[in-house]
Write a protein that holds these residues in place. Structure first.
Motif, mmCIF file in Angstrom:
data_model
loop_
_atom_site.group_PDB
_atom_site.id
_atom_site.type_symbol
_atom_site.label_atom_id
_atom_site.label_comp_id
_atom_site.label_asym_id
_atom_site.label_seq_id
_atom_site.Cartn_x
_atom_site.Cartn_y
_atom_site.Cartn_z
ATOM 1 N N MET A 1 0.829 -1.189 0.000
ATOM 2 C CA MET A 1 0.000 0.000 0.000
ATOM 3 C C MET A 1 0.872 1.251 0.000
ATOM 4 N N ASN A 2 1.914 1.261 0.806
ATOM 5 C CA ASN A 2 2.802 2.400 0.911
ATOM 6 C C ASN A 2 3.544 2.635 -0.393
ATOM 7 N N GLY A 3 3.883 1.584 -1.092
ATOM 8 C CA GLY A 3 4.591 1.700 -2.365
ATOM 9 C C GLY A 3 3.709 2.298 -3.450
ATOM 10 N N SER A 4 2.418 1.938 -3.477
ATOM 11 C CA SER A 4 1.526 2.474 -4.499
ATOM 12 C C SER A 4 1.224 3.950 -4.237
ATOM 13 N N LYS A 5 1.158 4.368 -2.947
ATOM 14 C CA LYS A 5 0.970 5.785 -2.626
ATOM 15 C C LYS A 5 2.182 6.580 -3.091
ATOM 16 N N SER A 6 3.359 6.032 -2.871
ATOM 17 C CA SER A 6 4.580 6.706 -3.282
ATOM 18 C C SER A 6 4.629 6.849 -4.803
ATOM 19 N N THR A 7 4.205 5.816 -5.514
ATOM 20 C CA THR A 7 4.187 5.865 -6.970
ATOM 21 C C THR A 7 3.186 6.910 -7.452
ATOM 22 N N LEU A 8 2.023 6.980 -6.820
ATOM 23 C CA LEU A 8 0.996 7.945 -7.184
ATOM 24 C C LEU A 8 1.473 9.371 -6.908
ATOM 25 N N VAL A 9 2.091 9.580 -5.762
ATOM 26 C CA VAL A 9 2.605 10.904 -5.410
ATOM 27 C C VAL A 9 3.690 11.322 -6.404
ATOM 28 N N ASN A 10 4.581 10.409 -6.735
ATOM 29 C CA ASN A 10 5.630 10.705 -7.713
ATOM 30 C C ASN A 10 5.034 11.059 -9.074
ATOM 31 N N ALA A 11 4.006 10.341 -9.504
ATOM 32 C CA ALA A 11 3.373 10.610 -10.792
ATOM 33 C C ALA A 11 2.715 11.997 -10.795
ATOM 34 N N VAL A 12 2.038 12.342 -9.686
ATOM 35 C CA VAL A 12 1.388 13.649 -9.586
ATOM 36 C C VAL A 12 2.444 14.752 -9.580
ATOM 37 N N LEU A 13 3.520 14.556 -8.816
ATOM 38 C CA LEU A 13 4.590 15.552 -8.767
ATOM 39 C C LEU A 13 5.241 15.735 -10.133
ATOM 40 N N MET A 14 5.471 14.649 -10.840
ATOM 41 C CA MET A 14 6.071 14.749 -12.169
ATOM 42 C C MET A 14 5.135 15.490 -13.127
ATOM 43 N N ALA A 15 3.826 15.262 -13.018
ATOM 44 C CA ALA A 15 2.867 15.966 -13.871
ATOM 45 C C ALA A 15 2.878 17.458 -13.549
ATOM 46 N N LEU A 16 2.926 17.811 -12.272
ATOM 47 C CA LEU A 16 2.970 19.217 -11.879
ATOM 48 C C LEU A 16 4.254 19.894 -12.346
ATOM 49 N N VAL A 17 5.367 19.196 -12.209
ATOM 50 C CA VAL A 17 6.639 19.750 -12.682
ATOM 51 C C VAL A 17 6.586 19.951 -14.195
ATOM 52 N N GLY A 18 6.003 18.993 -14.907
ATOM 53 C CA GLY A 18 5.865 19.115 -16.355
ATOM 54 C C GLY A 18 5.012 20.319 -16.739
ATOM 55 N N LEU A 19 3.916 20.509 -16.042
ATOM 56 C CA LEU A 19 3.066 21.678 -16.304
ATOM 57 C C LEU A 19 3.808 22.977 -16.017
ATOM 58 N N LEU A 20 4.528 23.016 -14.911
ATOM 59 C CA LEU A 20 5.274 24.215 -14.545
ATOM 60 C C LEU A 20 6.336 24.537 -15.596
ATOM 61 N N VAL A 21 7.055 23.535 -16.020
ATOM 62 C CA VAL A 21 8.070 23.734 -17.052
ATOM 63 C C VAL A 21 7.415 24.213 -18.348
ATOM 64 N N GLY A 22 6.251 23.656 -18.683
ATOM 65 C CA GLY A 22 5.533 24.075 -19.883
ATOM 66 C C GLY A 22 5.093 25.530 -19.807
ATOM 67 N N PHE A 23 4.566 25.934 -18.651
ATOM 68 C CA PHE A 23 4.134 27.319 -18.482
ATOM 69 C C PHE A 23 5.318 28.282 -18.544
ATOM 70 N N ILE A 24 6.394 27.926 -17.881
ATOM 71 C CA ILE A 24 7.579 28.790 -17.904
ATOM 72 C C ILE A 24 8.139 28.875 -19.323
ATOM 73 N N GLY A 25 8.215 27.741 -20.000
ATOM 74 C CA GLY A 25 8.710 27.744 -21.379
ATOM 75 C C GLY A 25 7.821 28.561 -22.298
ATOM 76 N N GLY A 26 6.507 28.417 -22.145
ATOM 77 C CA GLY A 26 5.577 29.188 -22.961
ATOM 78 C C GLY A 26 5.700 30.680 -22.701
ATOM 79 N N TYR A 27 5.847 31.037 -21.453
ATOM 80 C CA TYR A 27 6.013 32.449 -21.099
ATOM 81 C C TYR A 27 7.308 32.979 -21.697
ATOM 82 N N TRP A 28 8.383 32.229 -21.547
ATOM 83 C CA TRP A 28 9.688 32.652 -22.054
ATOM 84 C C TRP A 28 9.652 32.833 -23.568
ATOM 85 N N ILE A 29 9.096 31.861 -24.259
ATOM 86 C CA ILE A 29 9.019 31.936 -25.718
ATOM 87 C C ILE A 29 8.114 33.091 -26.133
#
Length: 123
Positions: free
Chosen positions: A1-29
């Motif tokens: 159970m603890n491993g699947s929560k960690s995987t889910l949290v990592n996936a959500v964090l990676m999605a948020l980081v991806g969105l943030l990078v996309g927004f910053i890149g779009g703003y910069w461009i």
């Protein structure tokens, strides 16, 4: 159970980081692709350019004979100059025309305001 929560949290964090990078890149461009005044000049005919500050052809006589007071160059005819000073004068002429002021009155006011700095030719 603890491993699947960690995987889910990592996936959500990676999605948020991806969105943030996309927004910053779009703003910069977006910021670095904003056209400058010089870049806004789109060719209308070979050798001619459009500037949003230029007067309409019917009103161009108002600035005829003036040189730009923002430069010391003799060739800096106000109608062909694209420095901030020239753009400000052209925008002021447009605003006064829109307010109903006559062209002759605007010319007199320009000479009174700028005097020798306009280096008026023909008077």
């Amino acid at each position: 159970m603890n491993g699947s929560k960690s995987t889910l949290v990592n996936a959500v964090l990676m999605a948020l980081v991806g969105l943030l990078v996309g927004f910053i890149g779009g703003y910069w461009i977006g910021q670095h692709n904003q056209p400058t005044t010089a870049a806004l000049t789109a060719a209308t005919q070979p050798g001619q350019f459009y500037c949003p500050h230029d007067l309409e052809a019917k009103d161009a006589w108002i600035e005829a004979g003036f040189r730009c007071p923002g430069t010391d160059t003799v060739q800096a005819v106000l109608a062909n100059c694209h420095c901030p000073t020239a753009h400000g004068i052209k925008d002021k002429i447009k605003a006064e025309l829109a307010a109903g002021k006559k062209g002759e009155e605007i010319r007199r006011d320009l000479i009174a305001e700028y005097g020798d700095r306009l280096k008026f030719r023909g008077q």
